[in-house]
Enzyme design. Structure first.
Site, PDB file in Angstrom:
ATOM      1  N   HIS A 237       0.836  -1.211   0.000  1.00 62.65           N
ATOM      2  CA  HIS A 237       0.000   0.000   0.000  1.00 62.65           C
ATOM      3  C   HIS A 237       0.873   1.265   0.000  1.00 62.65           C
ATOM      4  CE1 HIS A 237      -3.502  -2.468   0.951  1.00 62.65           C
ATOM      5  NE2 HIS A 237      -2.953  -2.899   2.065  1.00 62.65           N
TER       6      HIS A 237
HETATM    7  C1  BDR Z   1      -3.020   1.447   4.998  1.00 64.30           C
HETATM    8  O1  BDR Z   1      -3.346   1.143   6.348  1.00 64.30           O
HETATM    9  C2  BDR Z   1      -2.202   0.746   7.051  1.00 64.30           C
HETATM   10  O2  BDR Z   1      -2.427  -0.435   7.749  1.00 64.30           O
HETATM   11  C3  BDR Z   1      -1.092   0.615   6.047  1.00 64.30           C
HETATM   12  O3  BDR Z   1       0.129   1.042   6.618  1.00 64.30           O
HETATM   13  C4  BDR Z   1      -1.514   1.509   4.915  1.00 64.30           C
HETATM   14  O4  BDR Z   1      -1.087   2.822   5.122  1.00 64.30           O
HETATM   15  C5  BDR Z   1      -3.666   0.425   4.083  1.00 64.30           C
HETATM   16  O5  BDR Z   1      -5.047   0.446   4.256  1.00 64.30           O
END
Ligand code: BDR
Ligand code: CA
Length: 303
Positions: A237
């Site tokens: 992500h």
């Molecule tokens: C986002 O949420 C967090 O858990 C991760 O670091 C990322 O920024 C993904 O939904």
């Protein structure tokens, strides 16, 4: 060359994103600002300091400015079940580096005012610090070139509720303030980030070489796959947001105005009205190009 501040809640994928950014010859990292989210603010700040010291040494001059420990309303829910104990799983040595003597919001305002060229904020956690900075100094709207936001789920299900992605869900009020501010935003949501991952079967050497970042990246992923035998892949992500700041062509984006549902069952849902607006919503990703960029930036930089 792009000058950036990275606002982050490390976090496993945040850690990979920080490694990429610090290793990239195309980014100048002005500083790191921390926010609660994946873990408590105290853990995310501690993780950021540990990461910087591990990667750059005790003599590092990278500012790590501390931000919000709660969203604009209520409290963060955290995601230790995904990111492991301490918010990173792997425990690096206690840092000797100390947080910068300015809050995250003040740091953003200060660096935007002082910056000779355009400044971009890459926001990898809840948008609380960015909203606070825009509230404190409205001139930031004209001073920032762009905010690259990892957040949102537009035409795909969420990852914290069927409607919402984690970062936006954690502080939908801040997200609305940021998207309404007028600052150009590239929005990198689950629609594209879920297409990029490091797969269990590709390990244990996801990253090549003996550099500190490669070795640590491999350690962090191995730890997560060991602890969570139900995970087959770890999504990139936050690394994808950094990849987009380095190489905008990894994404195809559509202009839009973005708003966020703040209350009720659909809290955190991101809505895009396509056509015009201050946001560019990522709708497609060149998966091979993006994953290769992540892999090469963490693999290189031999210590
Ligand atoms: C986002 O949420 C967090 O858990 C991760 O670091 C990322 O920024 C993904 O939904
Ligand atoms: Ca994050």
């Amino acid at each position: 060359m792009c000058t950036v501040i990275i606002d982050t809640d490390p976090g496993v994928d945040d850690a990979l994103a920080l490694m990429m950014a610090m290793n990239s010859p195309d980014l100048v990292v002005e500083g790191i600002t921390t926010v609660g989210g994946n873990a408590t603010l105290s853990d995310t700040t501690d993780n950021a300091l540990r990461l910087v010291e591990h990667l750059q040494g005790k003599q590092s001059v990278m500012p790590v400015a501390v931000g919000a420990d709660r969203p604009l309303r209520g409290s963060f829910t955290h995601a230790y079940h995904v990111h492991g104990s301490g918010g990173l799983g792997v425990r690096l040595p206690a840092p000797t580096l100390r947080p910068y003597g300015m809050s995250a919001a003040d740091f953003m305002c200060d660096r935007a005012a002082a910056s000779a060229g355009p400044l971009t904020v890459i926001a990898l956690g809840p948008l609380t610090n960015v909203a606070a900075a825009l509230d404190t100094c409205p001139e930031l709207v004209g001073a920032l070139a762009e905010i690259v936001v990892m957040g949102g789920a537009f035409d795909v299900p969420g990852n914290v509720t069927p409607h919402a992605e984690f970062n936006i869900y954690e502080d939908p009020w801040a997200a609305n303030a940021v998207f309404a501010s007028g600052v150009p935003a590239t929005v990198v949501g689950l629609d594209v980030t879920r297409q990029t991952s490091m797969h269990r079967r590709a390990g244990p050497r996801w990253f090549e070489g003996a550099s500190r970042s490669a070795v640590l990246g491999n350690r962090i992923l191995a730890d997560r796959f060991r602890e969570r035998d139900d995970f087959q892949e770890f999504y990139l992500h936050d690394p994808l947001a950094v990849a987009a700041a380095i190489d905008p062509d990894v994404l195809t984006c559509r202009p839009a105005q973005v708003t966020v549902v703040t209350d009720g069952e659909e809290r955190g849902r991101t809505l895009a009205t396509y056509g015009e607006g201050t946001a560019r919503v990522a709708v497609e990703v060149d998966v091979e190009r993006a994953v290769e960029l992540v892999r090469s930036l963490i693999s290189d930089n031999r210590a």
